[in-house]
Scaffold this motif. Structure first.
Motif, short mmCIF file in Angstrom:
data_model
loop_
_atom_site.label_atom_id
_atom_site.label_comp_id
_atom_site.label_asym_id
_atom_site.label_seq_id
_atom_site.Cartn_x
_atom_site.Cartn_y
_atom_site.Cartn_z
N GLY A 81 -10.40 9.88 5.54
CA GLY A 81 -11.75 9.59 5.19
C GLY A 81 -12.11 8.57 4.39
O GLY A 81 -12.75 7.94 4.57
N GLY A 82 -11.21 9.07 3.49
CA GLY A 82 -10.67 7.49 2.36
C GLY A 82 -10.82 6.42 2.95
O GLY A 82 -10.41 6.17 1.94
N ALA A 83 -9.28 6.85 3.03
CA ALA A 83 -8.53 5.59 3.69
C ALA A 83 -8.98 4.88 3.98
O ALA A 83 -8.42 3.61 4.45
CB ALA A 83 -7.20 6.51 3.97
N GLU A 84 -10.07 5.13 5.30
CA GLU A 84 -10.80 4.09 5.90
C GLU A 84 -11.55 3.56 5.36
O GLU A 84 -11.24 1.96 5.99
CB GLU A 84 -11.55 4.94 7.65
N CYS A 85 -12.19 3.69 4.18
CA CYS A 85 -13.05 3.07 3.41
C CYS A 85 -12.46 2.15 2.58
O CYS A 85 -13.10 0.84 2.61
CB CYS A 85 -14.24 4.28 3.16
N THR A 86 -11.66 2.90 1.87
CA THR A 86 -10.45 2.14 1.15
C THR A 86 -10.29 1.31 1.12
O THR A 86 -10.16 -0.08 0.45
CB THR A 86 -10.25 3.87 -0.20
N ILE A 87 -8.76 1.59 2.22
CA ILE A 87 -8.61 -0.01 2.59
C ILE A 87 -9.63 -1.27 2.98
O ILE A 87 -9.29 -2.80 2.90
CB ILE A 87 -7.83 -0.12 4.26
N ASP A 88 -10.54 -1.15 3.31
CA ASP A 88 -11.87 -2.29 3.50
C ASP A 88 -11.72 -2.11 1.75
O ASP A 88 -11.94 -3.51 2.09
CB ASP A 88 -13.03 -1.53 4.54
N TRP A 89 -12.47 -1.83 1.43
CA TRP A 89 -12.74 -2.03 0.48
C TRP A 89 -11.49 -2.59 -0.74
O TRP A 89 -12.67 -3.56 -1.45
CB TRP A 89 -13.69 -0.33 -0.74
N TYR A 90 -10.86 -2.12 -0.90
CA TYR A 90 -9.22 -2.83 -2.08
C TYR A 90 -8.62 -3.94 -0.57
O TYR A 90 -8.70 -4.93 -1.43
CB TYR A 90 -8.52 -2.03 -2.53
N VAL A 91 -8.13 -3.55 0.07
CA VAL A 91 -7.48 -4.43 0.92
C VAL A 91 -7.84 -5.37 0.58
O VAL A 91 -7.32 -6.50 1.46
CB VAL A 91 -6.92 -3.65 1.81
N LYS A 92 -8.69 -5.29 2.02
CA LYS A 92 -9.60 -6.65 2.97
C LYS A 92 -9.40 -7.37 1.67
O LYS A 92 -9.48 -9.31 2.32
CB LYS A 92 -10.93 -6.15 3.63
N PRO A 93 -10.16 -7.67 1.22
CA PRO A 93 -10.77 -8.24 -0.08
C PRO A 93 -8.93 -9.38 -0.40
O PRO A 93 -8.76 -10.57 -0.68
CB PRO A 93 -11.36 -7.85 -1.19
N LEU A 94 -8.27 -8.19 -0.76
CA LEU A 94 -7.29 -8.74 -1.39
C LEU A 94 -6.38 -9.99 0.10
O LEU A 94 -5.75 -10.42 -0.32
CB LEU A 94 -6.26 -7.75 -1.67
N VAL A 95 -6.39 -9.15 1.16
CA VAL A 95 -5.85 -10.22 2.20
C VAL A 95 -6.87 -11.79 2.14
O VAL A 95 -5.75 -12.39 2.96
CB VAL A 95 -6.26 -9.44 3.70
N ASP A 96 -8.18 -11.94 2.13
CA ASP A 96 -9.06 -13.00 1.94
C ASP A 96 -8.31 -13.27 1.25
O ASP A 96 -8.58 -15.07 1.17
CB ASP A 96 -10.75 -12.39 1.90
N ARG A 97 -8.15 -13.18 -0.13
CA ARG A 97 -7.76 -14.05 -0.75
C ARG A 97 -6.29 -14.25 -0.99
O ARG A 97 -6.11 -16.17 -1.02
CB ARG A 97 -7.73 -12.59 -2.45
N TYR A 98 -5.61 -14.30 -0.09
CA TYR A 98 -4.05 -14.46 0.46
C TYR A 98 -4.26 -16.19 0.56
O TYR A 98 -3.83 -17.17 0.78
CB TYR A 98 -3.62 -13.38 1.08
N ILE A 129 0.93 -1.22 -0.11
CA ILE A 129 -0.04 0.25 0.09
C ILE A 129 0.88 0.70 0.05
O ILE A 129 1.91 1.70 0.93
CB ILE A 129 -0.91 -0.25 1.76
N LEU A 130 0.55 2.04 -0.86
CA LEU A 130 1.71 3.58 -0.97
C LEU A 130 0.46 3.93 -0.49
O LEU A 130 -0.67 4.20 -1.11
CB LEU A 130 1.90 3.65 -2.47
N ASN A 131 0.34 5.21 0.33
CA ASN A 131 -0.59 6.62 0.99
C ASN A 131 -0.06 7.26 0.38
O ASN A 131 0.46 7.56 0.55
CB ASN A 131 -0.66 6.32 2.23
N GLY A 132 -1.08 7.38 -1.47
CA GLY A 132 -0.87 8.49 -1.91
C GLY A 132 -1.70 8.05 -3.65
O GLY A 132 -1.01 7.11 -3.93
N GLY A 133 -2.62 9.27 -3.49
CA GLY A 133 -3.50 8.60 -4.18
C GLY A 133 -3.47 9.55 -5.57
O GLY A 133 -1.99 9.90 -5.98
N SER A 134 -3.97 9.33 -6.85
CA SER A 134 -3.81 9.93 -7.95
C SER A 134 -4.63 11.26 -8.30
O SER A 134 -5.30 11.57 -9.55
CB SER A 134 -4.05 8.96 -9.04
N SER A 135 -4.30 12.41 -6.81
CA SER A 135 -4.59 13.20 -7.37
C SER A 135 -3.77 14.38 -8.19
O SER A 135 -2.94 13.73 -8.93
CB SER A 135 -5.21 13.99 -6.20
N LYS A 136 -4.68 15.51 -8.69
CA LYS A 136 -3.53 16.50 -9.70
C LYS A 136 -2.96 17.09 -9.09
O LYS A 136 -2.07 18.22 -10.03
CB LYS A 136 -4.86 17.15 -10.43
#
Ligand SMILES: Nc1nc2c(c(=O)[nH]1)N[C@H]1C(S)=C(S)[C@@H](COP(=O)(O)OP(=O)(O)OC[C@H]3O[C@@H](n4cnc5c(N)ncnc54)[C@H](O)[C@@H]3O)O[C@H]1N2
Ligand code: MOO
Length: 422
Positions: free
Chosen positions: A296-313, A241-248
Motif C-alpha cells: 500500500g505504501g510502495a504504490e504511493c511512494t514510487i509515485d512520490w519519489y521515483v516519478k519526479p526522478l524519472v522526469d528529472r532524467y 530502488i531497493l525494496n526494503g524500508g527503514s523500519s526497526k
C-alpha cells in the motif's frame, strides 16, 4: 534498523526536493523511428527539412484556371477544354501546369456536351491556391529538446521529412526486491511467506513513465548480499530502488546496506504510507530509493519519489499535483494512533465533483463495487492530529495520473459507513 541518533526525517516535499537536487543524470541519446517515438522525449531541437506543400496546391476540390482569362470579366468558355484552359484540381494536391487560381467545383457546371461554365469569376489571382510552405516551411522549428512526442508531433515530424528522431534513451531503473519471506509471484507460497508483488507494480509504472525497469532477483535480508546487489545496480543504472524500508525489525538491513554505497539524505519521511522510505545518492549522483515494503505504501511512494526522478532524467521539471478543497463523506478518526506520531497519513480517497464543489470518500468506507472499480483511489486527503469530522473540508491532492474525477451524483448513494478509523 535501530533509530540511531542523527536518523534524518524529512517531510515528503523536502525529501523529494533533496533527492532531486542531489541526483546527477547523464541521459544517453538514441535515434529511433518517428513511427515508434510517441511518448519518448526529444533529445535535440528538430526543424523541418522541407516545405509543405512543396508546390502550389489546391485548397479545395475544384478546377484550376489562369486568372488572366478572367481579368476582363467572365470569358466565353464555350470552346474551353480540359487540360488546355482548365484542369481538375483536388484539395491538397499540387496544381498541374501553369494554372494559378482555383474555382470551387460547386461554382462550375458542365452542359450536355461537356462544356464548362462558371457561376462566378475568381475574386483574385491565386484564389484557393495554397502557396509553397503554407502548412510547413523548410527550417521551421517542429520540436524542442525535452518535448514529449505526442501522436500529433510524430505526424508533424514525419511531415517535416524526418523518418528518425533523436530521443533520450529510457532511464535504466533497477528494482531490487529484498526479504527472506518473499517468493516470486506465481510460485507456491509456503506458510508465513509473502508474494513479491511490488516489482510488478513498479515495473509497470516505470514503463508507463518512459523508463526501462530492470527487476533483479529477490535478495535475502543480508547486508553483504544487499551491498553486492546495490553495487552492481548503481554501476549500470540511472536510478536504483531497493525494496526494503527503514523500519526497526531485526531483519531490516536495507539502510545499513545503502549506507555502504550512498550518502543517506533522509532515513524516513514524515508522510505515510511508506514513511519508512529512505532516500540516498551515490558519489556519482545515482539516487538510491529504499522503498518501504508494504505494498500500500510502495504504490504511493514510487509515485512520490521515483516519478519526479524519472522526469528529472528527461530534463522535465517537477509539477505539483493538482489540489482541491473537498468535503469529506466520512469521518477520519485518528484518535487511536499512537499519540505524538509525527507522521501525517495520506488517506486514499475517491474524489469526485458534486453540484457544490468536490467531495472525497476515503477508500475504506466505499462499498465493494466502487472499491473494486477505483482500487487505488484518485486522490489523497492528509490526516494528522485527531483527523476530520464527517462533512469537514480538507485539502485533496490528485493522484498521478491526475485522472479527472467522475461526477459524484449517484456515485456514493450506497455509502454506508461514515467513519474510518486509522
Ligand atoms: N515496531 C515497529 N514496527 C513497524 C514500524 C515501526 O515504526 N515500529 N513501522 C511499520 C511501518 S509504518 C512500515 S511501512 C513497515 C516498514 O517495513 P519495511 O519497509 O522495513 O519492510 P519490511 O519489513 O521488509 O516488509 C514489510 C512488509 O512488506 C512486504 N514486502 C516487502 N517487500 C515486498 C515486495 N517486493 N512485494 C510485496 N510485499 C513486500 C513484506 O513481506 C512485509 O509484509 O514496518 C512496520 N513495522
Ligand atoms: O511507513 Mo508505513 O507504510 O507508514 O505504514
Amino acid at each position: 534498523m535501530q533509530e540511531a541518533k542523527g536518523h534524518i526525517w524529512l517531510t515528503r516535499e523536502d525529501a523529494r526536493a533533496r533527492v532531486l537536487e542531489a541526483s546527477r543524470f547523464s541521459p544517453r541519446v538514441e535515434r529511433i523511428a518517428v513511427a515508434q517515438s510517441v511518448g519518448r522525449v526529444c533529445a535535440a531541437d528538430v526543424a523541418s527539412r522541407q516545405s509543405l506543400p512543396n508546390a502550389p496546391s489546391s485548397r479545395w476540390d475544384g478546377v484550376a484556371v489562369r486568372y488572366d482569362d478572367f481579368a476582363a470579366g467572365m470569358p466565353d468558355t464555350s470552346g474551353w477544354r480540359e487540360g488546355r484552359e482548365y484542369a481538375f484540381s483536388n484539395t491538397g494536391i499540387g496544381i498541374r501546369g501553369d494554372y494559378d487560381t482555383v474555382v470551387r467545383i460547386e461554382e462550375v457546371s458542365f452542359d450536355a456536351e461537356g462544356r464548362i461554365s462558371f457561376a462566378a469569376a475568381p475574386a483574385q489571382r491565386g484564389a484557393l491556391v495554397m502557396p509553397v510552405g503554407a502548412t510547413l516551411e523548410e527550417g521551421e522549428p517542429l520540436a524542442r529538446t525535452g518535448q514529449t512526442i505526442t501522436p500529433e508531433l510524430a505526424a508533424l515530424l514525419a511531415g517535416g521529412g524526418w523518418a528518425e528522431v533523436d530521443v533520450y534513451a529510457r532511464p535504466r531503473v533497477a528494482f531490487i526486491p529484498s526479504g527472506n519471506e518473499l517468493v516470486d509471484a506465481g510460485r507456491e507460497l509456503p506458510l508465513g511467506k509473502n508474494v513479491e508483488t511490488n516489482s510488478l507494480m513498479a515495473a509497470a509504472k516505470l514503463r508507463a513513465w518512459g523508463a526501462e525497469p530492470l527487476v533483479r532477483p529477490i535478495v535475502a535480508d543480508d547486508v553483504g548480499l544487499l551491498v553486492e546487489a546495490l553495487c552492481e545496480a548503481v554501476e549500470d543504472c540511472d536510478i536504483v530502488i531497493l525494496n526494503g524500508g527503514s523500519s526497526k525489525g531485526t531483519d531490516d538491513c536495507a539502510v545499513p546496506a545503502i549506507e555502504r554505497v550512498a550518502r543517506v539524505l533522509c532515513h524516513a519521511v514524515l508522510m505515510g504510507p511508506g514513511a519508512h522510505t529512505s532516500l540516498s545518492v551515490t558519489s556519482e549522483g545515482v539516487p538510491v530509493i529504499g522503498l518501504s515494503g508494504p505494498s500500500g505504501g510502495a504504490e504511493c511512494t514510487i509515485d512520490w519519489y521515483v516519478k519526479p526522478l524519472v522526469d528529472r532524467y528527461f530534463g522535465l521539471g517537477f509539477n505539483e499535483p493538482p489540489k482541491v478543497r473537498a468535503r469529506l463523506l466520512a469521518a477520519l478518526d485518528l484518535s487511536q494512533r499512537s499519540s505524538g506520531s509525527k507522521v501525517k497519513m495520506a488517506v486514499r480517497c475517491l474524489l469526485a465533483r458534486s453540484s457544490d464543489g468536490f467531495v472525497a470518500a476515503p477508500m475504506g468506507v466505499l462499498p465493494e463495487s466502487l472499491r473494486l472499480q477505483y482500487r487505488g483511489g484518485n486522490a489523497f486527503v492528509f490526516a494528522s492530529g485527531v483527523g476530520f469530522a464527517l462533512g469537514e473540508e480538507a485539502e485533496a491532492e490528485l493522484r498521478y495520473p491526475y485522472a479527472f474525477p467522475p461526477r459524484a451524483e449517484g456515485l456514493f448513494d450506497d455509502l454506508e459507513s461514515h467513519a474510518l478509523v486509522l
